[in-house]
Design a protein around this motif. Structure first.
Motif, mmCIF file in Angstrom:
data_model
loop_
_atom_site.group_PDB
_atom_site.id
_atom_site.type_symbol
_atom_site.label_atom_id
_atom_site.label_comp_id
_atom_site.label_asym_id
_atom_site.label_seq_id
_atom_site.Cartn_x
_atom_site.Cartn_y
_atom_site.Cartn_z
ATOM 1 N N ALA A 130 26.585 128.140 -48.667
ATOM 2 C CA ALA A 130 27.482 128.897 -49.564
ATOM 3 C C ALA A 130 28.534 127.909 -50.077
ATOM 4 O O ALA A 130 29.102 127.142 -49.296
ATOM 5 N N HIS A 131 28.799 127.945 -51.379
ATOM 6 C CA HIS A 131 29.737 126.972 -51.953
ATOM 7 C C HIS A 131 31.188 127.351 -51.675
ATOM 8 O O HIS A 131 32.085 126.519 -51.836
ATOM 9 N N ALA A 132 31.405 128.602 -51.289
ATOM 10 C CA ALA A 132 32.767 129.051 -50.991
ATOM 11 C C ALA A 132 32.704 130.191 -49.985
ATOM 12 O O ALA A 132 31.722 130.949 -49.949
ATOM 13 N N ALA A 133 33.739 130.283 -49.167
ATOM 14 C CA ALA A 133 33.763 131.344 -48.146
ATOM 15 C C ALA A 133 35.211 131.672 -47.794
ATOM 16 O O ALA A 133 36.092 130.804 -47.862
ATOM 17 N N LEU A 134 35.429 132.943 -47.436
ATOM 18 C CA LEU A 134 36.758 133.395 -47.027
ATOM 19 C C LEU A 134 36.701 133.778 -45.554
ATOM 20 O O LEU A 134 35.902 134.637 -45.159
ATOM 21 N N GLU A 135 37.531 133.136 -44.761
ATOM 22 C CA GLU A 135 37.608 133.487 -43.335
ATOM 23 C C GLU A 135 38.604 134.634 -43.200
ATOM 24 O O GLU A 135 39.731 134.538 -43.695
ATOM 25 N N CYS A 136 38.182 135.707 -42.534
ATOM 26 C CA CYS A 136 39.018 136.919 -42.485
ATOM 27 C C CYS A 136 39.191 137.425 -41.062
ATOM 28 O O CYS A 136 38.289 137.307 -40.234
ATOM 29 N N VAL A 137 40.369 138.014 -40.819
ATOM 30 C CA VAL A 137 40.570 138.798 -39.595
ATOM 31 C C VAL A 137 40.807 140.243 -40.023
ATOM 32 O O VAL A 137 41.434 140.493 -41.060
ATOM 33 N N VAL A 164 36.758 122.960 -57.361
ATOM 34 C CA VAL A 164 38.204 123.176 -57.377
ATOM 35 C C VAL A 164 38.853 122.237 -58.388
ATOM 36 O O VAL A 164 38.642 121.022 -58.362
ATOM 37 N N ASP A 165 39.628 122.828 -59.304
ATOM 38 C CA ASP A 165 40.480 122.050 -60.200
ATOM 39 C C ASP A 165 41.832 121.978 -59.494
ATOM 40 O O ASP A 165 42.535 122.992 -59.390
ATOM 41 N N LEU A 176 30.645 127.641 -60.829
ATOM 42 C CA LEU A 176 30.238 128.162 -59.509
ATOM 43 C C LEU A 176 28.962 128.998 -59.602
ATOM 44 O O LEU A 176 28.179 129.057 -58.667
ATOM 45 N N HIS A 177 28.739 129.644 -60.755
ATOM 46 C CA HIS A 177 27.551 130.475 -60.979
ATOM 47 C C HIS A 177 27.432 131.616 -59.973
ATOM 48 O O HIS A 177 26.349 131.864 -59.403
ATOM 49 N N ALA A 178 28.550 132.314 -59.762
ATOM 50 C CA ALA A 178 28.513 133.521 -58.924
ATOM 51 C C ALA A 178 27.650 134.572 -59.613
ATOM 52 O O ALA A 178 27.511 134.564 -60.841
ATOM 53 N N VAL A 179 27.052 135.450 -58.825
ATOM 54 C CA VAL A 179 26.302 136.562 -59.415
ATOM 55 C C VAL A 179 27.011 137.875 -59.073
ATOM 56 O O VAL A 179 27.730 137.973 -58.081
#
Ligand SMILES: Cc1cc2nc3c(=O)[nH]c(=O)nc-3n(C[C@H](O)[C@H](O)[C@H](O)COP(=O)(O)O)c2cc1C
Length: 211
Positions: A130-137, A164-165, A176-179
């Motif tokens: 995955a090119h990006a991810a959010l770590e969550c609690v 990232v710019d 990023l080419h998200a779908v």
């Protein structure tokens, strides 16, 4: 046509709502149970809800028939952690495999041929590709009818450097080419070469005739 929600069936309402609230971003959520057994599943009832503090929300419906919570909802309740992996074109097929209703003991990641990588703060790993991810609690979980709305506080964000710019920092969303998910009949939208630009207008600009 006016649809009377009071007399429509839950299935009809689902069909209509997911066609009207579209496109939706897709969270491929990794989580694990108390024994560390990994789980991955996609959710498009998903968005960020606020940024200070940063909170995302995910709507997880109970399993049809049994009405027991899906593994993702159970895991998050028990361990208080999860990771949202951003779904991009190159992950579409594997994301779809993760949505298969495998028995609880099956690791969807293995079925989809996805490897994990350690997260920086939470114990739940992210998906390596995955090119990006959010770590969550888990901030809180609301039980509404036969669904759970899980609010997760984002404690770390992983993004591959090339997306990232640093001037913002901004995400190079065009690259990023998200779908996005459309009406639930297996339809998705690409964001490749699909960007429209419509800058906001200040009140001063409006008064000067800008539209
Ligand atoms: C693109 C996509 C989006 C989905 N979005 C949702 C959703 O928002 N809420 C939900 O309850 N199920 C959603 N599903 C279905 C779940 O991914 C599916 O029930 C999955 O097996 C749940 O896995 P789990 O029991 O391991 O948590 C979606 C499926 C796909 C393919």
């Amino acid at each position: 046509m006016i649809i009377d929600v009071a007399t429509a069936s839950p299935r009809q309402i689902y069909n209509l709502l997911i066609g009207l609230v579209a496109p939706r971003p897709i969270a491929l959520v990794t989580s694990h149970n108390e024994q560390g057994r990994l789980n991955a599943a996609p959710f498009s009832a998903y968005n960020y809800l606020c940024t200070d503090p940063p909170v995302v929300g995910i709507g997880v419906t109970n399993r049809p028939g049994t009405f027991s919570p899906k593994d993702t909802a159970q895991n998050i309740r028990r361990t208080g952690e999860f990771v949202v992996n951003v779904v991009t074109e190159d992950l579409l097929q594997q994301m779809n495999i993760c949505a298969t209703d495998f028995p609880q003991e099956v690791d969807e990641l293995q079925m989809a041929g996805l490897e994990t990588a350690p997260s920086s703060i939470v114990k739940v790993p992210r998906i390596r590709t995955a090119h990006a991810a959010l770590e969550c609690v888990e901030h809180t979980t609301l039980e509404i009818g036969k669904s759970r709305i899980i609010l997760g506080r984002v404690v770390a964000m992983y993004v591959e450097d090339e997306f990232v710019d640093p001037s913002g920092p901004y995400i190079k969303a065009e690259e990023l080419h998200a779908v996005g998910r459309m009406n639930g009949l297996g339809s998705y939208v690409k964001t490749r070469d699909a960007f429209l630009t419509q800058p906001r207008i200040s009140y001063g600009e409006w008064q000067n005739g800008k539209r």
